[in-house]
Enzyme design. Structure first.
Site, short mmCIF file in Angstrom:
data_model
loop_
_atom_site.label_atom_id
_atom_site.label_comp_id
_atom_site.label_asym_id
_atom_site.label_seq_id
_atom_site.Cartn_x
_atom_site.Cartn_y
_atom_site.Cartn_z
N CYS A 383 8.45 44.50 -0.28
CA CYS A 383 8.59 43.16 0.29
C CYS A 383 8.43 43.22 1.81
CB CYS A 383 9.91 42.54 -0.14
SG CYS A 383 9.84 40.75 -0.10
N HIS A 509 9.64 43.03 -5.52
CA HIS A 509 10.65 44.10 -5.52
C HIS A 509 10.58 44.90 -6.82
CE1 HIS A 509 12.95 42.98 -1.91
NE2 HIS A 509 12.66 41.74 -2.23
N GLU A 511 11.82 47.64 -7.53
CA GLU A 511 13.05 48.39 -7.82
C GLU A 511 13.91 47.72 -8.88
OE1 GLU A 511 12.33 46.88 -4.94
OE2 GLU A 511 14.09 46.07 -3.91
N1 GLN Z 1 12.03 38.42 5.25
C1 GLN Z 1 10.84 38.52 4.47
C2 GLN Z 1 10.47 37.21 3.81
O1 GLN Z 1 11.30 36.34 3.67
C3 GLN Z 1 10.94 39.64 3.46
C4 GLN Z 1 11.97 39.39 2.40
C5 GLN Z 1 12.35 40.61 1.61
O2 GLN Z 1 12.11 41.72 2.02
N2 GLN Z 1 12.97 40.41 0.46
O3 GLN Z 1 9.36 37.02 3.39
#
Ligand code: GLN
Length: 539
Positions: A383, A509, A511
């Protein structure tokens, strides 16, 4: 058929493994052929943990349907190997919000709204919803915190009422406590457990079983004492000594006879005999001596490892499948900015940059991504980790010195990561991100496609910002490959660098979908690349 309920309460202190114990028992029951569901009740007032700092709460675990939940749901999914839904986690905040909304709507016709019955009824309704939505025969319900917490009182009261309403034969209370060890005398003490059971009984709940956690071996006499003072059958006092292997817990809970006792007490009949061979093999492999690969995790909440619970577990799963031990080097991204912590990056076999929010530590993460790209160190960006990989590429390969995400610099000339159109009008912060499962098509011939070995996947998301397509062609020309895209081709899901052993970033994500027996392909890819690098460096 009335579902059976197993309630988990905590005593003495929290963080002694109530969630893991519930998860393990869930697996034991599933292995006996029962359809199980799990639910976590969080007595705090926040509507969900989505807006809470990871320092406060640890990781926010995301489900298929986009629910932002407590990290215990990660344990449930990993141990029981199930996919949970929103109904499996609720907070006092959600309960109050619902009741207050109804009150404003005029639903109570002038009545006074009270904890009993309005709040407790809503709690009971939400517990009953689990079996209705999932068709589960057994619902395991874990109550966050410890008995005596002021916030948890309405929850305990609701459980007490439920015991009467659904029938004692259909409910089973497990109280998980902690036995302190007194260093000076080498004694293990049961008094705090006695007090917490007394507190539980004072609200009308007599536990059916006590699971006594301790870091030291527990003698039989201690269990006798707990049975006597807490009025629980001797057989139902279960000593549970801390294990160094997380995935051994189901085997320990099984060996302690917990599932058989519960099944019998609830008048159930197992339809299947558990097969523990795969779990025994897993634990044996965890304990076996193996070569080590090092992975540097560059984050901003690294002091609290629980903030990266699923990332750590996913790394362990992948390493185990690859026959190596993973040693995580925790790197504070702000340290890198101050010229500290670099020795960990210089001695690592791989780098992982996990998710995150806000500008603190971003520059350190960009530096880590640059180091990975230039030194060809295997890299996995999750992300935010994908976003910084793109920012770094734009700055140092494409020459957009000012490149950034508009999350961190609204005035940047090169917003390579930008707010999604549908996010622009949103002002509420809670539950409004791109959340949950979305499909991703993989491009043939890429590292991501090779890792997954299937043409399309569904992955869990939690972000507000996206790769800005205005820069796509420029990135591609310079060697960035967008190996995973949304089916309409509009959103970048996976980016990778062509001329690199393994530099992959995902907007989602991965994970959250890694399981002990089924490691996630992108993590496997990272560990494989790390192993190769390790071999080369040591030759
Ligand atoms: N802050 C970033 C966004 O909102 C990444 C979010 C994250 O890593 N879950 O897109």
């Amino acid at each position: 058929m009335t579902p059976k309920y197993i309630f988990f309460t905590g005593g003495v202190v929290s963080s002694v493994g109530k969630g893991v114990t519930a998860a393990a028992l869930g697996l034991l029951l599933k292995e006996r052929g029962f359809k199980v569901a799990v639910q976590k009740l969080d007595p705090y007032i926040n509507v969900d943990p989505g807006t809470m700092s990871p320092y406060q709460h640890g990781e926010v675990y995301v489900l298929d349907d986009g629910a932002e939940t407590d990290l215990d749901l990660g344990h449930y999914e990993r141990f029981i190997d199930i996919r949970l839904r929103r109904v499996s986690n609720f907070t006092a905040g959600q309960v109050y919000a619902e009741i207050i909304q109804k009150e404003r709507h005029g639903d109570y016709l002038g009545g006074t709204i009270q904890v009993i019955p309005h709040i407790t009824n809503e709690i009971k309704r939400r517990i009953a919803l689990v079996a209705k939505e999932t068709g589960a025969e057994i619902v395991l319900v874990e109550i966050g915190g410890t008995v005596g917490d002021i916030e948890s009182q309405p929850f305990m009261e609701a459980l007490r009422q439920m015991r009467n309403e659904v029938g004692r034969e259909n409910t089973f209370f497990i109280h998980v406590t902690w036995l302190p060890h007194i260093g000076a005398t080498g004694e293990i003490k049961t008094k705090p457990t006695q007090h917490s059971v007394a507190a539980l009984r004072s609200i009308g709940i007599a536990p059916n079983m006590i699971i006594a956690r301790c870091d030291y071996p527990i003698e039989d006499g201690i269990c006798d004492k707990i049975a006597l003072f807490c009025d629980v059958e001797k057989q139902a006092v279960v000593p549970m000594v801390t294990s160094d292997v997380l995935y051994e817990i189901p085997l320990l809970v099984e060996a302690a006879g917990v599932a058989d006792y519960v099944v019998q007490s609830l008048n159930l009949k197992a339809t299947q005999t558990p097969d523990w061979k795969p779990w025994k093999k897993l634990v044996k492999e965890v304990r076996a001596a193996k070569p080590t690969v090092k992975v540097a995790l560059v984050g901003k909440y690294v002091e609290l490892h629980d903030a990266y619970m699923s990332v750590r577990e996913a790394l362990k799963h992948a390493a185990l499948a690859q026959g190596v031990e993973v040693e995580i080097g925790w790197v504070h991204s702000t340290d890198l900015e101050r010229n500290k912590g670099w020795e960990i990056l210089q001695n690592t076999d791989a780098i992982i940059v996990p998710g995150g929010f806000g500008s603190r530590g971003i520059e350190g993460k960009v530096m880590a991504a640059r180091y990975a790209r230039e030194k060809k160190v295997p890299y996995l960006g999750l992300c935010l980790g994908m976003q910084v990989m793109c920012i770094e590429f734009a700055r140092n390969v494409l020459g957009h010195e000012d490149a950034n995400s508009s999350e961190f610099d609204r005035g940047t000339e090169a917003p390579v990561i930008d707010l999604m159109l549908e996010q622009r009008a949103i002002t509420d912060m809670g539950g409004t991100m791109r959340l949950g499962l979305y499909p991703c098509l993989l491009q043939k011939g890429t590292k991501a496609a090779a890792a997954y070995a299937v043409p399309n996947v569904d992955e869990r998301h939690r972000h507000r910002f996206e790769f800005n397509n205005n820069f796509k062609a420029e990135f591609e020309k310079a060697g960035m490959v967008f190996s995973g895209m949304s089916p309409d081709g509009k959103l970048v899901e996976i980016a990778e660098i062509a001329d690199h052993p393994y530099m992959v970033g995902s907007q989602f994500h991965p994970e959250f979908l890694s399981r002990p027996m089924r490691p996630h392909p992108l993590f496997l890819g990272l560990i494989k690349a790390a192993k190769e690098r390790n071999k080369k460096e040591n030759n």
